[in-house]
Scaffold this active site. Structure first.
Site, PDB file in Angstrom:
ATOM      1  N   ASP A   1      42.892  39.454  37.628  1.00 27.22           N
ATOM      2  CA  ASP A   1      43.478  40.252  36.327  1.00 27.22           C
ATOM      3  C   ASP A   1      42.643  40.105  35.040  1.00 27.22           C
ATOM      4  O   ASP A   1      42.047  39.098  34.952  1.00 27.22           O
ATOM      5  CB  ASP A   1      44.877  40.049  35.999  1.00 27.22           C
ATOM      6  CG  ASP A   1      45.682  40.257  37.174  1.00 27.22           C
ATOM      7  OD1 ASP A   1      45.571  41.189  38.177  1.00 27.22           O
ATOM      8  OD2 ASP A   1      46.862  39.755  37.324  1.00 27.22           O
ATOM      9  N   LYS A   2      42.682  40.960  34.367  1.00 24.28           N
ATOM     10  CA  LYS A   2      41.801  40.884  33.060  1.00 24.28           C
ATOM     11  C   LYS A   2      42.135  39.784  32.376  1.00 24.28           C
ATOM     12  O   LYS A   2      41.304  38.980  31.609  1.00 24.28           O
ATOM     13  CB  LYS A   2      42.415  42.203  32.228  1.00 24.28           C
ATOM     14  CG  LYS A   2      41.866  42.041  30.619  1.00 24.28           C
ATOM     15  CD  LYS A   2      42.458  43.273  29.810  1.00 24.28           C
ATOM     16  CE  LYS A   2      41.694  43.216  28.496  1.00 24.28           C
ATOM     17  NZ  LYS A   2      42.375  44.386  27.636  1.00 24.28           N
TER      18      LYS A   2
END
Length: 304
Positions: free
Chosen positions: A138-139
């Site tokens: 994830d970011k």
């Protein structure tokens, strides 16, 4: 420009325009409908209406869908933190805030942009926007991610991910004091029907998801936990920890807590990655050190 036309039917009368259009097509989220309304691309009886307009029987709705511009991934010098590199693979310690590949809302400054600048070649199996990418994190999750420089390596690592011989270990700080020393969360994950940007534990259109966890250290009101993934679903650890009532500290989507610790970033880190090298067949383990903000959080909590 594509156009879609609807005639409002009797069973839809009195409902909001955005709700009716969302129900008519799975391709439209409420946010997308609002965007099209703001752009003047949705007309009811040749007039622009607000999203809360209550539809009437026989209303003629026309939606104009603008052509999607093709995204292109281009090289950018992003000073990647390289853990390991050879002719086949490259392992990166991804920083917080970096998206893995370009997409809507994130056209550049992604890991792919940095890889294109650094590497002469990347595997092409996942297309022009995801060259070299075999898995994602994830970011706002930091830590180990591997990319492939050729299709041979890509196919080999993909197979390992599929048959679970490529293992990924994570560490996180969660809200609450976990009562169990270790355990397994076996709960299927699918798209949240109320929010398309989120995942949830559900039995509808879901896929199996298994997360193993172990308590590493307890603090007052928080717990340091390590994880081993058996499957690799979108947001898996974050969704599973929310599901059992111990959400990740700083998680912007799945933690509704509001503490000072939450302002320092999502406390989830991919700390190690083990794989069999696609060319040498050597088992290799790569580790990414905890980012400074994560280490500071641990020290702060120990101070309690």
């Amino acid at each position: 420009m594509e156009k879609i036309n609807y005639i409002i039917e009797e069973n839809e009368v009195g409902n909001r325009l955005d709700k009716v259009l969302c129900a008519r097509s799975e391709d439209f989220s409420r946010a997308r409908i609002q965007q099209l309304l703001d752009q003047g691309l949705i007309h009811v009886n040749d007039e622009i209406k607000k999203n809360n307009y209550k539809v009437r029987c026989g209303d003629e709705v026309e939606i104009e869908i603008p052509e999607v511009k093709e995204l292109e991934a281009f090289p950018q010098d992003l000073n990647l933190d390289i853990i390991y590199e050879d002719e086949d693979i490259i392992v990166i310690n991804k920083p917080k805030g970096m998206v893995v590949h370009p997409g809507a809302g994130n056209p550049d400054h992604t890991l792919v942009n940095g890889l294109l600048y650094h590497c002469k070649d990347l595997s092409g199996i996942n297309g022009v926007l995801r060259p070299g990418i075999v898995h994602r994190i994830d970011k706002d999750t930091t830590g180990c991610i591997v990319a492939c420089k050729n299709d041979m390596a890509h196919e080999a690592i993909s197979k390992q991910l599929s048959n679970k011989t490529c293992t990924r270990d994570y560490i996180a700080i969660v809200h609450g004091e976990l009562p169990h020393e270790y355990g397994t969360i076996d709960a299927p994950i699918g798209r949240d029907s109320r929010d398309r940007q989120k995942m949830t534990v559900t039995d509808k259109n879901a896929r199996d998801a298994v997360t193993h966890f172990r308590v590493e250290e307890r603090f007052k009101g928080f717990t340091l936990v390590s994880f081993k993934l058996e499957t690799g679903r979108t947001h898996q650890i974050r969704v599973h920890m929310q599901y059992i009532g111990f959400p990740i500290v700083g998680d912007p989507k799945y933690s509704l807590r509001n503490t000072r610790q939450d302002t320092q970033g999502q406390a989830l880190h991919a700390q190690s990655l083990t794989l069999v090298h696609p060319r040498t067949h050597e088992t290799m383990t790569f580790e990414a050190p905890l980012p400074d903000y994560f280490k500071a959080l641990i020290e702060e909590m120990r101070g309690y």
